[in-house]
Motif scaffolding. Structure first.
Motif, PDB file in Angstrom:
ATOM      1  N   LEU A  36      53.968  32.489  31.078  1.00  0.00           N
ATOM      2  CA  LEU A  36      52.885  31.609  31.500  1.00  0.00           C
ATOM      3  C   LEU A  36      52.699  31.820  32.997  1.00  0.00           C
ATOM      4  N   CYS A  37      51.558  32.387  33.357  1.00  0.00           N
ATOM      5  CA  CYS A  37      51.221  32.639  34.764  1.00  0.00           C
ATOM      6  C   CYS A  37      50.387  31.470  35.279  1.00  0.00           C
ATOM      7  N   VAL A  38      50.883  30.809  36.322  1.00  0.00           N
ATOM      8  CA  VAL A  38      50.184  29.668  36.914  1.00  0.00           C
ATOM      9  C   VAL A  38      49.765  30.039  38.334  1.00  0.00           C
ATOM     10  N   ASP A  39      48.477  29.894  38.647  1.00  0.00           N
ATOM     11  CA  ASP A  39      47.998  30.281  39.972  1.00  0.00           C
ATOM     12  C   ASP A  39      46.699  29.552  40.267  1.00  0.00           C
ATOM     13  N   ASN A  40      46.482  29.195  41.547  1.00  0.00           N
ATOM     14  CA  ASN A  40      45.198  28.587  41.916  1.00  0.00           C
ATOM     15  C   ASN A  40      44.249  29.613  42.542  1.00  0.00           C
ATOM     16  N   TYR A  41      44.694  30.862  42.624  1.00  0.00           N
ATOM     17  CA  TYR A  41      43.894  32.000  43.124  1.00  0.00           C
ATOM     18  C   TYR A  41      43.459  31.845  44.579  1.00  0.00           C
ATOM     19  N   PHE A  42      44.259  31.132  45.375  1.00  0.00           N
ATOM     20  CA  PHE A  42      43.957  31.063  46.812  1.00  0.00           C
ATOM     21  C   PHE A  42      44.231  32.425  47.456  1.00  0.00           C
ATOM     22  N   THR A  43      45.404  32.981  47.211  1.00  0.00           N
ATOM     23  CA  THR A  43      45.673  34.350  47.671  1.00  0.00           C
ATOM     24  C   THR A  43      45.914  35.292  46.498  1.00  0.00           C
ATOM     25  N   GLY A  44      46.214  34.744  45.319  1.00  0.00           N
ATOM     26  CA  GLY A  44      46.352  35.581  44.124  1.00  0.00           C
ATOM     27  C   GLY A  44      44.993  36.058  43.656  1.00  0.00           C
ATOM     28  N   SER A  45      45.005  37.033  42.744  1.00  0.00           N
ATOM     29  CA  SER A  45      43.744  37.623  42.278  1.00  0.00           C
ATOM     30  C   SER A  45      43.804  37.875  40.779  1.00  0.00           C
ATOM     31  N   ARG A  46      42.696  37.569  40.099  1.00  0.00           N
ATOM     32  CA  ARG A  46      42.630  37.869  38.666  1.00  0.00           C
ATOM     33  C   ARG A  46      42.789  39.368  38.421  1.00  0.00           C
ATOM     34  N   HIS A  47      42.364  40.166  39.398  1.00  0.00           N
ATOM     35  CA  HIS A  47      42.477  41.616  39.242  1.00  0.00           C
ATOM     36  C   HIS A  47      43.940  42.029  39.064  1.00  0.00           C
ATOM     37  N   ASN A  48      44.850  41.314  39.714  1.00  0.00           N
ATOM     38  CA  ASN A  48      46.271  41.660  39.633  1.00  0.00           C
ATOM     39  C   ASN A  48      46.855  41.484  38.240  1.00  0.00           C
ATOM     40  N   ILE A  49      46.245  40.588  37.436  1.00  0.00           N
ATOM     41  CA  ILE A  49      46.777  40.324  36.102  1.00  0.00           C
ATOM     42  C   ILE A  49      45.804  40.725  34.992  1.00  0.00           C
ATOM     43  N   ALA A  50      44.685  41.343  35.369  1.00  0.00           N
ATOM     44  CA  ALA A  50      43.653  41.687  34.369  1.00  0.00           C
ATOM     45  C   ALA A  50      44.227  42.550  33.238  1.00  0.00           C
ATOM     46  N   HIS A  51      45.132  43.464  33.586  1.00  0.00           N
ATOM     47  CA  HIS A  51      45.689  44.378  32.579  1.00  0.00           C
ATOM     48  C   HIS A  51      46.674  43.682  31.645  1.00  0.00           C
ATOM     49  N   LEU A  52      47.022  42.433  31.939  1.00  0.00           N
ATOM     50  CA  LEU A  52      47.972  41.699  31.091  1.00  0.00           C
ATOM     51  C   LEU A  52      47.276  40.741  30.128  1.00  0.00           C
TER      52      LEU A  52
END
Length: 318
Positions: A36-52
């Motif tokens: 379960l990946c939890v993130d508010n995308y302030f510095t994280g990016s959907r691109h980083n997990i798109a392949h998952l």
């Protein structure tokens, strides 16, 4: 709460769409766990997990850890917090809240579930160190009212909370202190030295060094760090840390800039600017404990890791 299906677990990674978090999610999935990946995308990016996202064992949840979270998991890795000066100084009050309120919320969740929990702390708890290299026993030299304090003191307070939950409630905790880490999926504008140098070199811009460039850092490739995380999480409960994870190989900023120039083949020239306030002059981990407890030490040489990182930046941002 026991594991759901024997060998595999349901594991929550806060900050899971960030640089380190996305690599950790990838590794945990490869090891056969539900993530379960939890993130508010302030510095994280959907691109980083798109392949998952097509992996049926992977779930992404948009959530800010400064608010309570109610989920069912077996283990928690708490990586949520902006980790570069550019990002953590953008909203310093929120940075402190993320470290402190975030820790309170994930610790409360872990207590309810009886879940093992790992805190991604930082070498910044050592501040501008007067002891070199830095062992875990060193208490640090931090300016509590400086521009970096929102991060440094926030992380120090989070460590306090983790150890108090352990002492008061018997919670199974792990605390790792991360030294400079680099690799693919770093944010290109995070202001950190590796991403700065690579982006400047690839664009043919002057490479910015602060001061004379004699301040030192030790650079650990991301795969090595994640291996340390997973090994430490698997140790018996009496091993709480804090545990240094990083590469003890020490390089000056000038040496790093020259390596990036050589590996990118750029025509960029080096320019010097004044040192920022409270910028540590030297930073290198003492990893004797990690070697002894985990049989762990970094394997990826700096040149190899830089080549992989440069290739990523070339393909993603140019």
């Amino acid at each position: 709460m026991g594991t759901l299906r024997g060998y595999d677990k349901r594991i929550m990674v806060t900050g899971g769409a960030g640089f380190l978090g996305s690599h950790l999610c990838e590794r945990l999935l490869a090891d056969g766990h539900d993530v379960l990946c939890v993130d508010n995308y302030f510095t994280g990016s959907r691109h980083n997990i798109a392949h998952l996202l097509n992996n049926t064992r992977f779930e992404a949840m948009r959530h800010d850890v400064t608010f309570p979270l109610y989920v069912e998991v077996d283990e928690i890795y708490n990586l949520a917090c902006p980790a570069s000066p550019v990002h953590y100084q953008f909203d310093p009050v929120q940075t402190t809240k993320t470290s402190v309120h975030g820790a309170i919320n994930v610790l409360g969740l872990a207590k309810r579930l009886g879940a093992r929990i790992l805190q991604a702390s930082t070498s910044e708890v050592y501040g501008d160190p007067t002891v070199h290299p830095q062992p875990e026993e060193y208490w640090g030299n931090v300016n509590p009212i400086g521009p970096r304090a929102c991060y440094d003191e926030g992380k120090r307070c989070a460590e306090t909370l983790f150890f108090d939950y352990h002492r008061q409630h018997g919670l199974p905790i792990k605390v790792v202190r991360i030294f400079n880490t680099y690799g693919p999926r770093m944010h290109p504008n995070d202001g950190r030295v590796v991403s700065n140098f690579i982006m400047q070199a690839l664009k043919g811009e002057p490479i910015t060094i602060y001061g004379e460039g004699q301040q030192t850092r030790a650079f650990c490739y991301v795969d090595d760090l994640i291996e340390g995380f997973v090994r430490f999480m698997g140790t018996p409960e009496q091993h709480t840390g804090p545990l240094n994870l990083g590469n003890p190989g020490e390089f000056t900023m000038l040496e790093l800039a020259e390596k990036v120039i050589r590996l990118t083949g750029t025509s960029s020239k080096i320019v010097h600017k004044p040192l920022p306030q409270d910028d540590p002059k030297q930073r290198r981990p003492d990893i004797a404990k990690a070697k002894s407890l985990l049989g762990w030490e970094p394997k990826v040489p700096l040149d190899d890791g830089l080549e992989r990182t440069i290739a990523y930046f070339r393909s993603r941002f140019l």
